[in-house]
Write an enzyme that holds these catalytic residues in place. Structure first.
Site, mmCIF file in Angstrom:
data_model
loop_
_atom_site.group_PDB
_atom_site.id
_atom_site.type_symbol
_atom_site.label_atom_id
_atom_site.label_comp_id
_atom_site.label_asym_id
_atom_site.label_seq_id
_atom_site.Cartn_x
_atom_site.Cartn_y
_atom_site.Cartn_z
ATOM 1 N N CYS A 1 0.856 -1.179 0.000
ATOM 2 C CA CYS A 1 0.000 0.000 0.000
ATOM 3 C C CYS A 1 0.898 1.236 0.000
ATOM 4 C CB CYS A 1 -0.898 -0.021 1.242
ATOM 5 S SG CYS A 1 -1.991 1.384 1.322
ATOM 6 N N LEU A 2 1.112 1.773 -1.182
ATOM 7 C CA LEU A 2 2.016 2.921 -1.318
ATOM 8 C C LEU A 2 1.402 3.867 -2.344
ATOM 9 C CD1 LEU A 2 4.797 4.280 -0.787
ATOM 10 C CD2 LEU A 2 5.765 2.784 -2.524
#
Ligand SMILES: [Zn+2]
Ligand SMILES: [Zn+2]
Ligand SMILES: [Zn+2]
Lengths: 151, 108
Positions: free
Chosen positions: A88-89
């Site tokens: 999750c970036l």
């Protein structure tokens, strides 16, 4: 057949070889330039230090207009890494820019290891321990580091 | 040089649901980047050469010349028109400085 995406990936690979960023490496798989294997070395002065974390990067023909799918193959304990290795970036999702290349992607993930964002957790246990019990968090991370030597 | 567009740009920013709002933009700020501005940051080919897509398709227009032109934004960043036109369909911002994209000029 050489598509724009494939040509761009050849350039990415050339740049990665000519100007390798510290602590990351990556290369296309033998028979498919659209799938890469990469390694991120745990940054110094973080609990990830000494770890060698493997990832896969999968590109589509829409690259670089669409980001690739990046996934840790090595088991990770990190607030922003899902149980299946997904990351999750923001720059791999809504803040993607077509000016990024493999080198930029890998260095961004490396800095995510040093600076987790516990406010958008993919692993809520890791996020909670990171905020509330840093010692236990580091213990769990160190277990991943040791695991990374084996797999 | 970008002053006359500021009002328009603010309206655009208010419409979009972003984490920040550009209140004012100073176009002069980007000049330090100019050393590398000869390369299109999207496809990584020199802007004076045809973009990767045109190279892959060895596309020529009906007059027999490459119609792969360069486009400059108000922010002074330049890209191949081909590369940028695909990107702005997704996100109408300069991929280098995130400013709302508006074309300053086009050509070679
Ligand atoms: Zn280009
Ligand atoms: Zn072109
Ligand atoms: Zn710009």
């Amino acid at each position: 057949m050489s598509t724009p995406a494939r040509r761009r990936l050849m350039r990415d690979f050339k740049r990665l070889q000519e100007d390798p960023p510290t602590g990351v490496s990556g290369a296309p798989t033998d028979n498919n330039i659209m799938i890469w294997n990469a390694v991120i070395f745990g940054p110094h002065d973080t609990p990830f230090e000494d770890g060698t974390f493997k990832l896969t990067i999968e590109f589509t023909e829409e690259y670089p207009n669409k980001p690739p799918t990046v996934r840790f193959v090595s088991h990770m304990f990190h607030p922003n890494v899902y149980a299946d290795g997904g990351i999750c970036l923001d720059i791999l999702q809504n803040r993607w820019s077509p000016t990024y290349d493999v080198s930029a992607i890998l260095t961004s993930i490396q800095s995510l290891l040093s600076d987790p964002n516990p406010n958008s957790p993919a692993n809520s246990m890791a996020a909670q321990l990171y905020k509330e019990n840093r010692r236990e968090y580091e213990k769990r991370v160190k277990a991943c580091v040791e695991q990374s030597f084996i797999d | 040089m970008a002053d006359e567009n500021d009002n328009e740009r603010m309206d655009d920013n208010q419409k979009s649901d972003k984490m920040f709002t550009l209140k004012k933009w100073n176009a002069v700020a980007m000049w330090s980047w100019d050393v590398e501005c000869d390369t299109c940051a999207i496809c990584r080919v020199q802007v004076m050469d045809a973009c990767l897509r045109c190279q892959a398709e060895s596309k020529k227009d009906s007059y027999g010349k490459q119609d792969c032109v360069v486009v400059w934004g108000e922010c002074n960043h330049s890209f191949h028109y081909c590369c940028m036109s695909l990107w702005v369909k997704q996100n109408n911002r300069c991929p280098l400085c995130q400013q709302e994209w508006s074309i300053q000029r086009m050509g070679k």
